[in-house]
Design an enzyme around this catalytic site. Structure first.
Site, PDB file in Angstrom:
ATOM      1  N   CYS A  18       0.730  -1.046  -0.112  1.00 19.28           N
ATOM      2  CA  CYS A  18       0.046   0.106   0.068  1.00 19.28           C
ATOM      3  C   CYS A  18       1.068   1.276   0.085  1.00 19.28           C
ATOM      4  O   CYS A  18       2.153   1.096   0.616  1.00 19.28           O
ATOM      5  CB  CYS A  18      -1.003  -0.066   1.129  1.00 19.28           C
ATOM      6  SG  CYS A  18      -2.156   1.312   1.210  1.00 19.28           S
ATOM      7  N   CYS A  22      -0.628   2.853   7.058  1.00 14.94           N
ATOM      8  CA  CYS A  22      -1.724   3.054   8.511  1.00 14.94           C
ATOM      9  C   CYS A  22      -1.366   2.092   9.316  1.00 14.94           C
ATOM     10  O   CYS A  22      -1.318   0.854   9.198  1.00 14.94           O
ATOM     11  CB  CYS A  22      -3.063   2.891   7.916  1.00 14.94           C
ATOM     12  SG  CYS A  22      -3.479   3.852   6.780  1.00 14.94           S
ATOM     13  N   CYS A  25      -3.621  -0.747  10.313  1.00 13.31           N
ATOM     14  CA  CYS A  25      -4.210  -1.681   9.291  1.00 13.31           C
ATOM     15  C   CYS A  25      -4.242  -2.984   9.699  1.00 13.31           C
ATOM     16  O   CYS A  25      -3.341  -3.777  10.339  1.00 13.31           O
ATOM     17  CB  CYS A  25      -3.439  -1.473   8.107  1.00 13.31           C
ATOM     18  SG  CYS A  25      -3.748  -2.461   6.450  1.00 13.31           S
TER      19      CYS A  25
END
Length: 289
Positions: A18, A22, A25
């Site tokens: 990605c 984050c 996640c």
């Protein structure tokens, strides 16, 4: 899973990498990459076969998620395959790949665009890792432009928000009222062993803190559909497929994987995971999609 308790909606996680990191996640799939799929994803042909088999089994809606699904070079083919097979189609994106070119190219096959927006505060997004290449968080103006582009292209709009330690006191009322998505799904940040256990401690919130965020946005219930989901509601209520083409569940706080769908078929694979239709219903899983 009891076949008499069939959940008609499936989430297909396509892509392990990605362009955001984050920290909370719960779908990093590093375990999948290490154990079964070194490249992080199925080959194009096999991914298309998985989508077709899901459609043939009777699923009605498919959501392509990630990682970030727009990083998958054959995502448009997967969307078209699903739509041609009769499924309602959706993607969940952080917004980075939703260019005008993408929106125009997929509008005949993609029904819904769900955008992940956790905060309108750039500093909050930086703390949580919700930033491109770790240091470029979206600004509120960029989110508004993105939403306008999605709507103008004719897509149905959903917004997903993960409530965590960094944002649970924030208010998004004016923004949500202005962009007016059809659905606003609000998740309590979810700890999953083997996925986010290295970083999640700084982001976990209590049920009470989660309710604080929900209560602060109660004024929106009359204009949009707000769907809050606690950890208890999330676990075991989603039919999910991993990047290796296996069903998986998170009922016990970690990922439990089936055998590959292309090896044993959808029916046999789905029997190996744990889903609860009553949870799917109680969290508003059935709607006019």
């Amino acid at each position: 899973m009891n076949n008499n308790e069939f959940i008609p909606s499936v989430n297909y996680h396509l892509w392990e990498p990605c362009n955001m990191r984050c920290k909370f996640c719960f779908a990093t799939f590093q375990d999948v990459k290490r154990s079964i799929l070194p490249k992080g994803h199925l080959q194009r042909k096999k991914a298309l076969q998985v989508v077709q088999k899901l459609a043939d089994f009777g699923f009605q809606k498919i959501t392509f998620a990630g990682g970030e699904p727009t990083l998958c070079p054959w995502l448009p083919e997967l969307i078209a395959c699903a739509k041609n097979a009769g499924l309602t189609t959706m993607i969940v994106s952080n917004g980075s790949g939703l260019s005008s070119k993408f929106l125009e190219a997929n509008k005949h096959y993609l029904d819904w665009v769900a955008i992940s927006i956790d905060s309108l505060n750039p500093l909050t997004n930086l703390v949580a890792g919700r930033a491109i290449t770790a240091n470029k968080p979206f600004q509120e103006k960029e989110y508004r432009t993105l939403v306008d582009n999605v709507k103008q292209a004719g897509y149905r709009l959903k917004i997903n928000t993960v409530v965590n330690r960094s944002n649970f006191k924030e208010r998004m009322n004016d923004f949500i009222r202005g962009v007016k998505p059809e659905r606003w799904k609000i998740f309590q940040v979810l700890p999953i062993n083997g996925q986010n256990d290295q970083t999640i401690d700084d982001f976990i919130i209590s049920d009470s803190e989660f309710r604080t965020f929900i209560n602060n946005h109660n004024d929106l219930n009359d204009i949009i559909i707000v769907v809050p989901e606690t950890n208890a509601q999330i676990k075991g209520s989603y039919v999910m497929v991993d990047p290796a083409g296996r069903f998986f569940d998170n009922s016990n706080g970690e990922h439990n994987y089936s055998k590959p769908i292309l090896e044993v078929g959808v029916f046999n694979a789905i029997q190996e995971v744990d889903y609860d239709l009553s949870k799917f219903i109680s969290r508003g899983g059935f709607y006019k999609w």
